[in-house]
Design a protein around this motif. Structure first.
Motif, PDB file in Angstrom:
ATOM      1  N   ILE A  95       0.733  -1.234   0.140  1.00 17.21           N
ATOM      2  CA  ILE A  95       0.038   0.006   0.084  1.00 17.21           C
ATOM      3  C   ILE A  95       0.907   1.237   0.185  1.00 17.21           C
ATOM      4  CG2 ILE A  95      -1.530   1.274   1.377  1.00 17.21           C
ATOM      5  CD1 ILE A  95      -2.919  -1.185   2.260  1.00 17.21           C
ATOM      6  N   LEU A  96       1.883   1.194   0.838  1.00 16.94           N
ATOM      7  CA  LEU A  96       2.768   2.478   0.938  1.00 16.94           C
ATOM      8  C   LEU A  96       3.437   2.755  -0.511  1.00 16.94           C
ATOM      9  CD1 LEU A  96       4.578   1.914   4.452  1.00 16.94           C
ATOM     10  CD2 LEU A  96       2.800   3.561   3.584  1.00 16.94           C
ATOM     11  N   ARG A  97       3.783   1.498  -1.325  1.00 13.53           N
ATOM     12  CA  ARG A  97       4.445   1.678  -2.582  1.00 13.53           C
ATOM     13  C   ARG A  97       3.834   2.310  -3.396  1.00 13.53           C
ATOM     14  NH1 ARG A  97       7.940  -4.018  -2.289  1.00 13.53           N
ATOM     15  NH2 ARG A  97       9.822  -3.108  -1.431  1.00 13.53           N
ATOM     16  N   LEU A  98       2.178   1.862  -3.332  1.00 12.12           N
ATOM     17  CA  LEU A  98       1.280   2.506  -4.415  1.00 12.12           C
ATOM     18  C   LEU A  98       1.137   3.982  -4.091  1.00 12.12           C
ATOM     19  CD1 LEU A  98      -1.858   0.177  -4.087  1.00 12.12           C
ATOM     20  CD2 LEU A  98      -0.160   0.419  -5.987  1.00 12.12           C
ATOM     21  N   LEU A  99       1.339   4.597  -2.956  1.00 14.50           N
ATOM     22  CA  LEU A  99       1.158   5.904  -2.780  1.00 14.50           C
ATOM     23  C   LEU A  99       2.424   6.770  -3.503  1.00 14.50           C
ATOM     24  CD1 LEU A  99       0.350   6.415   0.981  1.00 14.50           C
ATOM     25  CD2 LEU A  99      -1.203   6.281  -0.906  1.00 14.50           C
ATOM     26  N   GLY A 100       3.453   5.888  -3.946  1.00 16.23           N
ATOM     27  CA  GLY A 100       4.629   6.390  -4.474  1.00 16.23           C
ATOM     28  C   GLY A 100       4.086   6.983  -6.223  1.00 16.23           C
ATOM     29  N   LEU A 101       2.809   6.503  -6.544  1.00 12.92           N
ATOM     30  CA  LEU A 101       2.382   6.594  -7.995  1.00 12.92           C
ATOM     31  C   LEU A 101       1.780   7.941  -8.067  1.00 12.92           C
ATOM     32  CD1 LEU A 101       0.989   3.141  -8.806  1.00 12.92           C
ATOM     33  CD2 LEU A 101       3.175   3.892  -9.329  1.00 12.92           C
ATOM     34  N   PHE A 102       1.600   8.534  -6.829  1.00  8.19           N
ATOM     35  CA  PHE A 102       0.590   9.785  -6.741  1.00  8.19           C
ATOM     36  C   PHE A 102       1.280  10.929  -6.215  1.00  8.19           C
ATOM     37  CE2 PHE A 102      -1.906   6.077  -6.416  1.00  8.19           C
ATOM     38  CZ  PHE A 102      -3.082   6.154  -7.111  1.00  8.19           C
ATOM     39  N   ASP A 103       1.078  12.110  -6.936  1.00  2.00           N
ATOM     40  CA  ASP A 103       1.547  13.529  -6.316  1.00  2.00           C
ATOM     41  C   ASP A 103       0.420  14.260  -5.594  1.00  2.00           C
ATOM     42  OD1 ASP A 103      -0.151  14.031  -8.467  1.00  2.00           O
ATOM     43  OD2 ASP A 103       1.459  15.610  -9.205  1.00  2.00           O
ATOM     44  N   ARG A 104      -0.515  13.530  -5.298  1.00  2.00           N
ATOM     45  CA  ARG A 104      -1.944  14.078  -4.629  1.00  2.00           C
ATOM     46  C   ARG A 104      -2.297  12.811  -3.739  1.00  2.00           C
ATOM     47  NH1 ARG A 104      -2.842  11.699  -9.616  1.00  2.00           N
ATOM     48  NH2 ARG A 104      -4.670  10.487  -9.674  1.00  2.00           N
ATOM     49  N   PRO A 105      -3.386  13.137  -2.773  1.00  4.88           N
ATOM     50  CA  PRO A 105      -3.965  11.758  -2.278  1.00  4.88           C
ATOM     51  C   PRO A 105      -4.403  11.018  -3.262  1.00  4.88           C
ATOM     52  CG  PRO A 105      -4.630  14.017  -1.108  1.00  4.88           C
ATOM     53  CD  PRO A 105      -3.884  14.229  -2.409  1.00  4.88           C
ATOM     54  N   ALA A 106      -4.285   9.611  -2.864  1.00  2.00           N
ATOM     55  CA  ALA A 106      -4.603   8.506  -3.967  1.00  2.00           C
ATOM     56  C   ALA A 106      -6.177   8.263  -3.848  1.00  2.00           C
ATOM     57  CB  ALA A 106      -3.886   7.366  -3.506  1.00  2.00           C
ATOM     58  N   GLU A 107      -6.906   8.483  -4.917  1.00  2.00           N
ATOM     59  CA  GLU A 107      -8.290   8.353  -4.789  1.00  2.00           C
ATOM     60  C   GLU A 107      -8.216   6.582  -4.811  1.00  2.00           C
ATOM     61  OE1 GLU A 107      -6.717   9.779  -7.227  1.00  2.00           O
ATOM     62  OE2 GLU A 107      -7.591  12.002  -7.182  1.00  2.00           O
ATOM     63  N   VAL A 108      -9.547   6.181  -4.334  1.00  2.00           N
ATOM     64  CA  VAL A 108      -9.695   4.755  -4.163  1.00  2.00           C
ATOM     65  C   VAL A 108     -10.270   4.113  -5.453  1.00  2.00           C
ATOM     66  CG1 VAL A 108     -10.293   4.662  -1.497  1.00  2.00           C
ATOM     67  CG2 VAL A 108     -12.111   5.204  -3.527  1.00  2.00           C
ATOM     68  N   ASP A 109     -10.797   4.583  -6.354  1.00  2.00           N
ATOM     69  CA  ASP A 109     -11.030   4.293  -7.557  1.00  2.00           C
ATOM     70  C   ASP A 109      -9.669   4.093  -8.296  1.00  2.00           C
ATOM     71  OD1 ASP A 109     -11.067   7.015  -7.770  1.00  2.00           O
ATOM     72  OD2 ASP A 109     -11.527   6.822  -9.833  1.00  2.00           O
ATOM     73  N   CYS A 110      -8.849   5.021  -8.208  1.00  2.00           N
ATOM     74  CA  CYS A 110      -7.612   4.853  -8.835  1.00  2.00           C
ATOM     75  C   CYS A 110      -6.821   3.687  -8.197  1.00  2.00           C
ATOM     76  CB  CYS A 110      -6.933   6.377  -8.789  1.00  2.00           C
ATOM     77  SG  CYS A 110      -7.393   7.296  -9.753  1.00  2.00           S
ATOM     78  N   LEU A 111      -6.684   3.642  -6.993  1.00  2.00           N
ATOM     79  CA  LEU A 111      -6.126   2.339  -6.323  1.00  2.00           C
ATOM     80  C   LEU A 111      -6.613   1.205  -6.820  1.00  2.00           C
ATOM     81  CD1 LEU A 111      -6.009   3.577  -2.838  1.00  2.00           C
ATOM     82  CD2 LEU A 111      -3.890   3.396  -4.342  1.00  2.00           C
ATOM     83  N   ALA A 112      -7.900   1.033  -6.940  1.00  2.00           N
ATOM     84  CA  ALA A 112      -8.693  -0.331  -7.612  1.00  2.00           C
ATOM     85  C   ALA A 112      -8.274  -0.363  -8.933  1.00  2.00           C
ATOM     86  CB  ALA A 112     -10.123  -0.012  -7.348  1.00  2.00           C
ATOM     87  N   ALA A 113      -8.141   0.777 -10.015  1.00  2.00           N
ATOM     88  CA  ALA A 113      -7.511   0.278 -11.014  1.00  2.00           C
ATOM     89  C   ALA A 113      -6.157  -0.297 -11.306  1.00  2.00           C
ATOM     90  CB  ALA A 113      -7.584   1.859 -12.045  1.00  2.00           C
ATOM     91  N   VAL A 114      -5.240   0.413 -10.480  1.00  2.00           N
ATOM     92  CA  VAL A 114      -3.908  -0.423 -10.543  1.00  2.00           C
ATOM     93  C   VAL A 114      -3.816  -1.865  -9.931  1.00  2.00           C
ATOM     94  CG1 VAL A 114      -1.589   0.088  -9.349  1.00  2.00           C
ATOM     95  CG2 VAL A 114      -2.739   1.976 -10.121  1.00  2.00           C
ATOM     96  N   CYS A 115      -4.670  -2.100  -8.992  1.00  2.00           N
ATOM     97  CA  CYS A 115      -4.831  -3.345  -8.306  1.00  2.00           C
ATOM     98  C   CYS A 115      -5.609  -4.330  -9.019  1.00  2.00           C
ATOM     99  CB  CYS A 115      -5.136  -3.136  -6.815  1.00  2.00           C
ATOM    100  SG  CYS A 115      -3.684  -2.424  -5.888  1.00  2.00           S
TER     101      CYS A 115
END
Length: 817
Positions: A237-257
């Protein structure tokens, strides 16, 4: 003010909590916005447009998206002044120029600059800013430096986090991380969870000092957490945050995962249950690695990600230092996985956005898609499919013309540069590189970042020469010449000469005509009036030849020509009152004054003709064209009034002078209004200077016949002049700074303040000195080109500067003594 992670935001958040418990202590409105979610890098490109639009709407502005960025910021300040408003601007540093800039500490965004300056000058409420560096725009504002926590306070924080030990041991531990708030929190939590709270085990954590600005001890502590967590849900989860320059929206997290797995990134997350995901997120919140509002308070799944492992979460966010640690790790250690994740985010955001969004908020997914698409390596596709077709709507320039999103556009376009804004991504085709350079050059210029705008435009010229795109390259050389001129750089002459050669090579009538105007205007500003006149006359001959039904120069070329024609009639002589824009003066005899009155009549007739063309003949008049014509008419009426007033040869009644000045007021008010409406910060100082001059002259000529007092007129002059100084100062418009200093000198003389007049005249002279450069001639590249006679008027190495006002400076010197 303090380094990242010291605890600025946490301190303000606690203060706000206590303030809320005390019924906000009289504040009627409370607004807060955080900029630091965009990251802590000095080169971050962000915009305050969305915040200002939302704040205007919140405070009841009927048209929150109307007006230039500067106007909206000033309007927001006025709304806040109506009552006691508490405004929190958190993490301002991405909006400020960094240490590598000559503008260090100044705010980049025009709207935010206007808001902060206005509130610093007059505010019934309170504005609180947290930042890493001094805000240079408000040097007099109260400042609280948050130094590192004291040993005692650091020890207390460690104890609160569950660390045990003697007082001196706890204080020593605090000293070891230099009292850094974030580092202490991470250290304390790590010791409490991993080392049973034993402070003596601090040696197990590597606290080697690293650059504070890049995270310092925090990076080392995050690395320690990473090893402790091991590969699993939390670390993923922490590594996923490295993809964003803003708060990570949950729909974007779902798209990646989503399946299939991205090796090295999502193995632990694809098949994770909702309960396990919630547990992991709660742990990360407890460890201080995620913001505390990650889990939805109601515990209900989010409809937008129903069925996803992230369905009961809010957006995920962490301190930017933590996020950037993992962003760096992803790029360096997992490049293929990172590109695939960004590709998924790009595709997802393209799909969830409306095909052609009509508001800035609806456009934001596309702006985010540009950033992710660039990191996915899809630069050409991003530029055409998203920027050109959907954000710009092809040739409409929708995002800037309809939404006014100059700053947001610019921030998104950084994804298409290797080095913003001087090196486009080399994977873009040359054609697309030229296009993106055009985009950023225009936006930088519109935002008042003129010095920066010269670099992409110069690169565009170089690409155009290689591609033999003479027509468009001539246009860019012309724009660059105008930029240099506004900045007070006499390179405008050389680049203007290059524009003439390129336009001749293109064979295009309009380019040949308009580029001669640039040389003519540059020569005018350097004081070479005869050469300037030759170039203007040749341009008008081309105009008459190719458009015989419209034989006069119009639009900006016509304005510049009229500016020259009026030039010599705008200096006081024989008792006339200076309007402050001249190099010579008419004699007091009848022939002298009469000849200038004839010239006024010629300029008035010419401008009224072109204004009629805009109203009745041309389909697309454009705001700027109307504004410039009204500006010329206002200046002409002002000149004629000063020539006629008190002159025995051309005596007229007082009512006649009043009528002329009233006409001038109407024209100049309309010009300023139109320039504001069009968001033309680059031309607005001209209108304001002329209108301010009119107010000063009116205070001397017609105060006895006017309902306004002398003080009323001088207050109006002061107001316009102050705005000119603000615009010119923030955008480094050196020639407008010179004009403003000279008008300040004349205003001081009107107030009989000789000492202040001397100070402002010396300031103007010093600014003129700054414009001086040795002349570097343009070297023709086309063997078949025969340069016009006004090309190459200067000797190589000859000192050239903004000498247009030399005659007036000499006259003011004599008057002040």
């Amino acid at each position: 003010m303090a380094f990242g992670g010291v605890g600025k935001s946490a301190l303000v958040a606690e203060w706000l909590r206590r303030l809320a418990d005390d019924n906000w202590r009289g504040a009627q409105y409370v607004l807060g916005h955080s900029f630091y979610s965009q990251g802590s890098r000095d080169d971050a490109q962000v915009s305050a447009e969305g915040f200002i639009d939302e704040a205007l709407q919140f405070l009841g502005d009927p048209n929150p998206e109307q007006g230039s960025a500067w106007e909206k910021g000033a309007r927001l300040a006025r709304l806040m002044r109506r009552t006691k408003t508490l405004l929190i601007l958190d993490g301002l540093e991405p909006m400020q120029w960094g240490a590598a800039s000559v503008e260090v500490g100044k705010i980049k965004d025009q709207g935010l600059t206007a808001l902060v300056r206005e509130l610093a000058a007059d505010n019934a409420g309170l504005c609180v800013i947290t930042t890493r560096q001094t805000v240079a725009d408000i040097p007099a504002a109260a400042k609280i430096d948050l130094e590192a926590l004291s040993d005692k306070a650091g020890a207390a924080l460690l104890q609160a986090l569950g660390v045990k030990g003697l007082q001196q041991e706890l204080e020593a531990a605090s000293r070891q991380v230099k009292g850094h708030g974030l580092a202490l929190r991470l250290l304390g939590t790590y010791l409490a969870k991993v080392c049973k709270g034993d402070v003596r085990r601090i040696g197990e954590v590597d606290l080697s000092r690293v650059d504070k600005r890049l995270g310092g001890h925090a990076f080392k502590l995050v690395e320690k957490y990473e090893r402790w967590l091991g590969d699993g849900i939390e670390l993923s989860i922490l590594r996923l945050l490295g993809l964003f320059d803003r708060p990570a929206e949950v729909d974007c997290l779902a798209a990646v995962c989503a399946a299939p797995v991205i090796p090295g990134l999502t193995e632990a997350l694809v098949d994770v249950t909702v309960e396990d995901c919630q547990w992991a997120v709660s742990n990360l919140v407890d460890y201080g690695l995620l913001s505390p509002d990650a889990v939805a308070e109601d515990g209900n799944p989010r409809a937008v990600v129903a069925g996803s492992q992230f369905s009961i979460l809010n957006s995920l966010d962490a301190h930017p230092l933590i996020r950037e640690y993992f962003a760096t790790q992803l790029t360096e250690q997992y490049p293929e996985a990172t590109r695939e994740a960004h590709r998924r985010l790009y595709e997802h955001l393209k799909q969830v956005a409306p095909e052609l969004p009509d508001t800035l908020q609806a456009m934001m997914p596309l702006y985010h898609a540009v950033a992710h698409g660039g990191k996915a390596g899809l630069w050409n596709e991003v530029l055409i499919d998203v920027v050109y077709n959907r954000i710009q709507r092809q040739g409409e320039a929708f995002s800037v013309k309809k939404l006014g999103a100059m700053g947001t556009d610019l921030a998104a376009l950084t994804a298409l540069f290797e080095v913003p804004f001087t090196r486009p991504n080399p994977n873009l085709t040359e054609k697309y590189q030229a296009y993106v350079l055009n985009l950023v050059g225009f936006r930088l210029r519109a935002l008042g970042r003129l010095a920066e705008a010269t670099q992409p435009i110069q690169l565009r010229i170089e690409l155009g020469v290689v591609a033999k795109d003479w027509k468009n390259t001539a246009l860019n050389a012309s724009n660059l010449s105008e930029l240099y001129l506004t900045l007070g750089d006499v390179a405008a002459v050389r680049v203007g000469e290059q524009a003439v050669e390129l336009s001749d090579r293109s064979g295009d009538f309009f380019q040949r005509m308009s580029k001669r105007i640039k040389v003519a205007d540059a020569l005018h500003q350097t004081g070479r009036l005869q050469g300037s006149l030759l170039a203007f006359r040749e341009a008008e001959a081309l105009q008459a030849e190719h458009q015989p039904e419209y034989p006069l120069l119009y639009s900006l070329p016509g304005f510049c020509y009229c500016d020259l024609l009026l030039e010599q009639g705008l200096l006081e002589s024989g008792g006339a009152v200076s309007t402050g824009q001249s190099a010579a003066a008419p004699e007091a005899d009848s022939d002298g004054v009469s000849s200038w009155l004839v010239r006024c009549g010629e300029v008035r007739k010419r401008t009224e003709t072109t204004l009629d063309w805009w109203k009745n003949h041309f389909i697309n008049g454009g705001i700027l064209n109307f504004a410039l014509d009204h500006l010329t008419l206002g200046r002409t009426d002002l000149l004629e009034a000063t020539l006629r007033h008190g002159n025995p040869v051309e005596a007229v009644t007082a009512e006649g002078v009043i009528t002329l000045l009233q006409q001038a007021q109407q024209h100049l008010d309309q010009s300023v209004s139109l320039l504001r409406q069009g968001g033309r910060q680059d031309y607005l100082p001209r209108g304001l200077l002329a209108r301010g001059t009119l107010a000063r002259v009116s205070s001397q000529l017609i105060v006895d016949q006017s309902p306004l007092t002398k003080e009323d007129y001088l207050e109006k002059a002061e107001r316009d002049l102050t705005e000119v100084e603000q615009i010119a100062g923030r955008s480094n418009m050196l020639i407008h700074q010179i004009e403003a200093a000279l008008e300040r000198c004349r205003l001081a003389l009107a107030l009989e303040d000789q000492a202040q007049a001397r100070i402002k005249l010396d300031e103007a002279k010093a600014l003129v000195k700054r414009t001086e450069r040795p002349y570097v001639p343009h070297v023709p590249q086309w063997d078949g080109w025969e340069p016009p006679e006004y090309i190459g008027l200067f000797e190589e190495g000859e000192m050239v500067g903004y000498y247009r006002r030399n005659g007036e400076i000499a006259a003011l010197e004599e008057r002040i003594g």
